[in-house]
Design an enzyme around this catalytic site. Structure first.
Site, PDB file in Angstrom:
ATOM      1  N   TYR A  72       8.374  -1.488  14.481  1.00 20.91           N
ATOM      2  CA  TYR A  72       7.758  -1.709  13.217  1.00 20.91           C
ATOM      3  C   TYR A  72       7.998  -3.214  12.584  1.00 20.91           C
ATOM      4  CZ  TYR A  72       6.433   0.064   8.459  1.00 20.91           C
ATOM      5  OH  TYR A  72       6.111   0.151   7.238  1.00 20.91           O
TER       6      TYR A  72
ATOM      7  N   SER B  48       4.811  -5.587   5.152  1.00 20.69           N
ATOM      8  CA  SER B  48       6.051  -4.732   4.676  1.00 20.69           C
ATOM      9  C   SER B  48       7.078  -5.872   4.687  1.00 20.69           C
ATOM     10  CB  SER B  48       6.573  -3.858   5.797  1.00 20.69           C
ATOM     11  OG  SER B  48       7.876  -3.417   5.593  1.00 20.69           O
TER      12      SER B  48
HETATM   13  P1  NAD Z   1       2.235   7.805   4.690  1.00 22.45           P
HETATM   14  O1  NAD Z   1       2.708   8.353   6.026  1.00 22.45           O
HETATM   15  O2  NAD Z   1       2.402   8.804   3.482  1.00 22.45           O
HETATM   16  O3  NAD Z   1       0.545   7.498   4.869  1.00 22.45           O
HETATM   17  C1  NAD Z   1      -0.007   7.033   6.110  1.00 22.45           C
HETATM   18  C2  NAD Z   1      -1.329   7.608   6.117  1.00 22.45           C
HETATM   19  O4  NAD Z   1      -1.956   6.985   7.241  1.00 22.45           O
HETATM   20  C3  NAD Z   1      -1.459   9.116   6.210  1.00 22.45           C
HETATM   21  O5  NAD Z   1      -2.283   9.643   5.451  1.00 22.45           O
HETATM   22  C4  NAD Z   1      -1.900   9.441   7.915  1.00 22.45           C
HETATM   23  O6  NAD Z   1      -2.594  10.395   8.014  1.00 22.45           O
HETATM   24  C5  NAD Z   1      -2.769   8.049   7.972  1.00 22.45           C
HETATM   25  N1  NAD Z   1      -2.823   7.670   9.313  1.00 22.45           N
HETATM   26  C6  NAD Z   1      -1.857   7.958  10.446  1.00 22.45           C
HETATM   27  N2  NAD Z   1      -2.485   6.993  11.459  1.00 22.45           N
HETATM   28  C7  NAD Z   1      -3.841   7.066  11.447  1.00 22.45           C
HETATM   29  C8  NAD Z   1      -4.643   6.644  12.002  1.00 22.45           C
HETATM   30  N3  NAD Z   1      -4.659   6.376  13.278  1.00 22.45           N
HETATM   31  N4  NAD Z   1      -6.145   6.582  11.611  1.00 22.45           N
HETATM   32  C9  NAD Z   1      -6.267   6.680  10.196  1.00 22.45           C
HETATM   33  N5  NAD Z   1      -5.157   7.272   9.390  1.00 22.45           N
HETATM   34  C10 NAD Z   1      -4.064   7.374   9.946  1.00 22.45           C
HETATM   35  O7  NAD Z   1       2.772   6.325   4.479  1.00 22.45           O
HETATM   36  P2  NAD Z   1       2.749   5.311   3.265  1.00 22.45           P
HETATM   37  O8  NAD Z   1       4.175   5.405   2.858  1.00 22.45           O
HETATM   38  O9  NAD Z   1       1.917   5.783   2.299  1.00 22.45           O
HETATM   39  O10 NAD Z   1       2.451   4.093   3.829  1.00 22.45           O
HETATM   40  C11 NAD Z   1       1.170   3.255   3.796  1.00 22.45           C
HETATM   41  C12 NAD Z   1       1.322   1.949   4.373  1.00 22.45           C
HETATM   42  O11 NAD Z   1       2.355   1.167   3.570  1.00 22.45           O
HETATM   43  C13 NAD Z   1       1.643   1.995   5.741  1.00 22.45           C
HETATM   44  O12 NAD Z   1       0.861   0.688   6.607  1.00 22.45           O
HETATM   45  C14 NAD Z   1       3.092   1.665   5.806  1.00 22.45           C
HETATM   46  O13 NAD Z   1       3.464   1.061   6.990  1.00 22.45           O
HETATM   47  C15 NAD Z   1       3.284   0.743   4.536  1.00 22.45           C
HETATM   48  N6  NAD Z   1       4.513   0.642   3.950  1.00 22.45           N
HETATM   49  C16 NAD Z   1       5.208   1.511   3.490  1.00 22.45           C
HETATM   50  C17 NAD Z   1       6.642   1.204   2.823  1.00 22.45           C
HETATM   51  C18 NAD Z   1       7.248   2.623   2.381  1.00 22.45           C
HETATM   52  O14 NAD Z   1       8.245   2.436   1.876  1.00 22.45           O
HETATM   53  N7  NAD Z   1       6.913   3.757   2.293  1.00 22.45           N
HETATM   54  C19 NAD Z   1       7.126   0.332   2.797  1.00 22.45           C
HETATM   55  C20 NAD Z   1       6.511  -0.799   3.400  1.00 22.45           C
HETATM   56  C21 NAD Z   1       5.109  -0.803   3.887  1.00 22.45           C
END
Ligand code: NAD
Length: 277
Positions: free
Chosen positions: A170, A157
């Site tokens: 985080y 991130s």
């Molecule tokens: P999201 O919450 O939409 O998706 C996360 C998924 O992970 C969900 O389907 C959830 O059920 C699953 N999950 C949660 N805990 C779990 C576990 N213990 N085992 C298996 N699955 C599990 O999030 P997103 O926005 O799609 O983010 C995806 C990745 O990108 C994450 O690592 C997040 O930190 C990272 N990220 C997101 C952003 C953003 O702006 N959304 C920015 C930087 C990084």
């Protein structure tokens, strides 16, 4: 690599990719991009229920995306899932560690100061992001070590480069994910095979469920002061959309990046390059 080979390198037909957290917003888009280039994608997620809209998109890639139950913090479940994926697809070529996220209870606010952040909430975020990347890398990486070939892509991130306000756990966890990416890249290449690559993608600010109400006002839909500051510091003047990750993901999955390991690629509209002046 000649031009024909280069174009062909994006054809992922016959490859099997395991994608943790693939039922999330960014994960779904990544799964569709990889399956669209021919790969079989095995999503491992805590939540195996998909929306009707997602199901329709999955149907569009001819059943090449399958969703299995899998908690990235549970070694036994990961080992079971590994067997299920091998039974289903015969082999595994790549792992994308997508599961992760923040938690409101580990976020400072006018009602919750840094001094009162509960240790369990901080632990939850640290574990989900860091341990949730390391554990699947152990379970699936052991296959890559055996077959002397493999590809691991972590999701870091923006806050790994410089911490963002309000989300200390985080930020620390994602900085650790970037650090682990470099560590594992060196370890796999030196100890097992130079054909095992480990890289990460660092998404900038994407409008997803996790952060929607940090970035926009729930009632008016207007940008919050935080959302406005982000846009002001993003030279490209917008939030990311999930499809913005697809090109980098496919490049890292493909042999077009065969000599690339140990890097963290920002996909952030220039946010990390801008000093603010
Ligand atoms: P999201 O919450 O939409 O998706 C996360 C998924 O992970 C969900 O389907 C959830 O059920 C699953 N999950 C949660 N805990 C779990 C576990 N213990 N085992 C298996 N699955 C599990 O999030 P997103 O926005 O799609 O983010 C995806 C990745 O990108 C994450 O690592 C997040 O930190 C990272 N990220 C997101 C952003 C953003 O702006 N959304 C920015 C930087 C990084």
């Amino acid at each position: 690599m000649n031009l024909d080979q280069l174009k062909e390198s994006y054809n992922l037909t016959g490859k099997t990719i395991v994608l943790t957290g693939g039922n999330g917003i960014l994960g779904t888009e990544m799964a569709l991009a990889a399956a669209g280039c021919g790969a079989n994608v095995a999503i491992l997620d805590l939540n195996t229920t998909v929306t009707e809209e997602t199901q329709e998109k999955i149907n569009g890639v001819n059943g090449r995306i399958k969703i299995f139950l899998g908690n990235v913090l549970n070694r036994e479940q990961m080992i079971e899932a590994r067997q299920v994926v091998l039974d289903e697809f015969g082999k595994i070529d790549a792992l994308i560690n997508g599961a992760g996220g923040n938690n409101p209870r580990a976020t400072t606010s006018p009602d919750l100061s840094f001094f009162d952040l509960p240790a369990e909430a901080m632990d939850f975020v640290m574990k989900l992001n860091l341990q949730g990347t390391i554990l699947p890398s152990q379970v699936f990486g052991s296959i890559f070590a055996e077959q002397k070939e493999g590809n691991i892509i972590n999701i870091s991130s923006m806050n790994a480069f410089r911490p963002l306000t309000r989300i200390p756990a985080y930020s620390a966890a994602k900085a650790a994910v970037s650090n682990f990416t470099q560590w594992l890249a060196v370890h796999m290449a030196q100890e097992y095979s130079p054909n095992i690559r480990v890289n990460a993608i660092a998404p900038g600010f994407f409008m997803t469920q996790q952060n929607r109400f940090l970035l926009t006002d729930e009632k008016t839909g207007e940008l919050t002061p935080r959302g406005k500051t982000i846009i002001d510091h993003t030279p490209m003047k917008r939030f990311g959309v999930p499809g913005d990750l697809s090109g980098v993901l496919l490049w890292l999955l493909s042999t077009a990046s065969a000599f690339v390991t140990g890097i963290v690629v920002p996909v952030d509209g220039g946010f990390s390059a801008f000093s603010g002046v």
